[in-house]
Scaffold this motif. Structure first.
Motif, short mmCIF file in Angstrom:
data_model
loop_
_atom_site.label_atom_id
_atom_site.label_comp_id
_atom_site.label_asym_id
_atom_site.label_seq_id
_atom_site.Cartn_x
_atom_site.Cartn_y
_atom_site.Cartn_z
N ALA A 74 0.96 -1.25 -0.05
CA ALA A 74 0.17 -0.04 -0.09
C ALA A 74 0.68 1.22 0.48
O ALA A 74 -0.01 2.56 -0.38
N TYR A 75 1.85 0.92 0.21
CA TYR A 75 2.98 2.24 0.18
C TYR A 75 3.70 2.74 -0.80
O TYR A 75 4.14 1.68 -1.28
N PRO A 76 4.04 4.10 -1.47
CA PRO A 76 4.60 4.40 -2.66
C PRO A 76 5.72 3.41 -2.93
O PRO A 76 6.41 3.32 -1.85
N SER A 77 6.56 3.55 -3.60
CA SER A 77 7.44 2.77 -3.98
C SER A 77 8.48 3.86 -3.83
O SER A 77 8.45 5.16 -3.75
N SER A 78 9.32 3.93 -3.41
CA SER A 78 11.15 4.70 -3.38
C SER A 78 11.71 4.17 -4.56
O SER A 78 11.38 3.72 -5.19
N ALA A 79 12.64 5.47 -4.30
CA ALA A 79 13.66 5.81 -5.29
C ALA A 79 14.34 4.50 -5.41
O ALA A 79 14.56 3.73 -6.86
N GLU A 80 14.59 3.77 -4.46
CA GLU A 80 15.60 2.63 -4.66
C GLU A 80 14.82 1.52 -5.53
O GLU A 80 15.59 0.86 -6.11
N ALA A 81 13.66 1.61 -5.14
CA ALA A 81 12.67 0.59 -6.07
C ALA A 81 13.23 0.49 -7.95
O ALA A 81 12.85 -0.56 -8.22
N PHE A 82 13.10 1.88 -7.43
CA PHE A 82 12.89 2.36 -9.38
C PHE A 82 14.60 2.07 -9.74
O PHE A 82 14.41 1.46 -11.18
N TYR A 83 15.37 2.02 -9.19
CA TYR A 83 17.09 1.69 -9.64
C TYR A 83 17.00 0.76 -9.49
O TYR A 83 17.15 -0.06 -11.09
N LEU A 84 16.31 0.01 -8.75
CA LEU A 84 16.21 -1.27 -8.80
C LEU A 84 15.97 -2.26 -10.27
O LEU A 84 15.59 -3.29 -11.00
N ALA A 85 14.27 -1.56 -10.78
CA ALA A 85 13.87 -2.36 -12.10
C ALA A 85 14.44 -1.36 -12.98
O ALA A 85 14.15 -2.61 -13.65
N ALA A 86 14.93 -0.32 -12.91
CA ALA A 86 15.15 -0.19 -13.68
C ALA A 86 16.37 -1.20 -14.14
O ALA A 86 17.12 -1.20 -15.23
N LEU A 87 17.34 -2.01 -13.28
CA LEU A 87 18.27 -2.57 -13.93
C LEU A 87 17.69 -3.89 -14.21
O LEU A 87 18.39 -4.73 -14.99
N PHE A 88 17.15 -4.58 -13.66
CA PHE A 88 16.39 -5.55 -13.93
C PHE A 88 15.54 -4.81 -15.59
O PHE A 88 15.78 -6.82 -16.29
N SER A 89 14.78 -3.96 -15.79
CA SER A 89 14.82 -3.75 -17.17
C SER A 89 15.99 -3.62 -18.26
O SER A 89 15.34 -4.37 -18.79
N VAL A 90 17.30 -3.46 -17.97
CA VAL A 90 18.17 -2.87 -19.24
C VAL A 90 19.09 -4.80 -18.31
O VAL A 90 19.39 -5.52 -19.88
N ILE A 91 18.47 -5.41 -18.18
CA ILE A 91 18.95 -7.37 -18.17
C ILE A 91 17.86 -7.58 -18.53
O ILE A 91 18.84 -8.36 -20.51
N THR A 92 17.35 -7.61 -18.73
CA THR A 92 15.82 -8.11 -19.83
C THR A 92 15.76 -7.69 -21.18
O THR A 92 15.72 -8.24 -21.60
N LEU A 93 16.44 -6.10 -21.60
CA LEU A 93 16.51 -5.55 -22.54
C LEU A 93 17.37 -6.62 -23.22
O LEU A 93 17.76 -6.73 -24.48
N ALA A 94 18.49 -6.37 -22.61
CA ALA A 94 19.94 -7.24 -22.94
C ALA A 94 19.38 -8.78 -23.63
O ALA A 94 20.28 -9.26 -24.34
N ILE A 95 18.89 -9.85 -22.40
CA ILE A 95 19.31 -10.41 -22.68
C ILE A 95 18.00 -10.66 -23.94
O ILE A 95 18.30 -11.80 -24.69
N GLN A 96 16.70 -10.47 -23.78
CA GLN A 96 15.60 -10.47 -25.34
C GLN A 96 16.65 -10.05 -26.63
O GLN A 96 16.20 -10.21 -27.61
N SER A 97 17.47 -8.79 -26.20
CA SER A 97 18.39 -8.90 -27.38
C SER A 97 19.11 -9.30 -27.53
O SER A 97 19.16 -10.21 -29.23
N TYR A 98 19.83 -10.11 -27.42
CA TYR A 98 21.03 -11.89 -27.02
C TYR A 98 19.75 -12.47 -28.12
O TYR A 98 20.67 -12.97 -28.60
N ARG A 99 18.96 -12.96 -27.28
CA ARG A 99 18.01 -14.14 -28.12
C ARG A 99 17.84 -13.41 -29.54
O ARG A 99 16.81 -14.53 -29.64
N LYS A 100 17.17 -12.30 -29.75
CA LYS A 100 17.02 -11.82 -31.24
C LYS A 100 15.21 -11.84 -31.08
O LYS A 100 14.84 -12.24 -32.01
N LYS A 101 14.83 -11.87 -29.68
CA LYS A 101 13.70 -11.41 -29.82
C LYS A 101 13.20 -10.36 -29.75
O LYS A 101 11.56 -9.97 -29.35
#
Length: 215
Positions: A74-101
């Protein structure tokens, strides 16, 4: 009061994103089918990012989540959660790009104007509705980058255009951290180390794509 402000911020983010996607659809010269494809892909990545924020929020407050889940959810997300989500997103993009998806460059070319337009609109609403005086700097930065983007688009290579936008945004944001006590993106605090890390991560992603393309 903090929760109410966050709710307003979420509403403004949604509005600015929807309007930005609509503006992008109307302004881009791509064929209708390609525009829809790129918007669908970007929307999918945005949804992933939101999910990652929730996951990050849980991970960062795991002990509390185990004992009282609603206190975390119920509590709003912190900046740290945003940073971690950004890291997850970059990793996801890198994996998808590597797999040519996933084609990273077309996605980035869609993301840039949508992000800048939505940032401009969000900060404008922050300035006019929430009376946030610091928002004017973000309005100027995103507005200038938008002008540069549409002015040089088609005049330089796509790789160079993306690099110019990346350098311009990173340098601009870094400069704002010295001008103001704090700098935010969609109401999330942007610390200098994150801006620098984001620049390095995106630059590496572009290099990875170029290396794959050249091979």
């Amino acid at each position: 009061m903090v929760l109410t402000t966050k709710i307003y911020a979420i509403a403004m983010i949604v509005i600015s994103m929807v309007v930005a996607l609509a503006v992008y659809y109307l302004m881009t010269d791509l064929p209708k089918k390609e525009k829809k494809k790129q918007i669908d892909e970007l929307t999918s990545q945005i949804v992933n990012f939101v999910i990652y924020i929730w996951i990050a929020k849980i991970l960062l407050n795991l002990s509390l989540f185990i004992t009282d889940p609603m206190a975390v959810l119920a509590y709003p997300s912190s900046a740290e959660a945003f940073y971690l989500a950004a890291l997850f997103s970059v990793i996801t993009l890198a994996i998808q790009s590597y797999r040519k998806k996933l084609q990273v460059i077309p996605l980035i070319m869609t993301f840039i104007p949508v992000f800048l337009i939505s940032t401009f609109l969000f900060e404008f609403m922050q300035f006019t509705v929430m009376d946030e005086s610091y928002a004017i700097s973000q309005i100027v930065l995103s507005g200038l980058l938008l002008i540069v983007f549409y002015w040089i688009q088609g005049k330089v290579s796509i790789d160079l255009l993306i690099l110019i936008m990346l350098v311009g945004w990173s340098a601009g944001m870094m400069g704002l951290t010295f001008m103001h006590p704090f700098v935010t993106v969609f109401d999330y605090l942007m610390k200098p180390w994150f801006i620098g890390t984001f620049f390095v991560g995106m630059f590496a992603l572009i290099l990875l794509h170029r290396r794959k393309r050249d091979n």
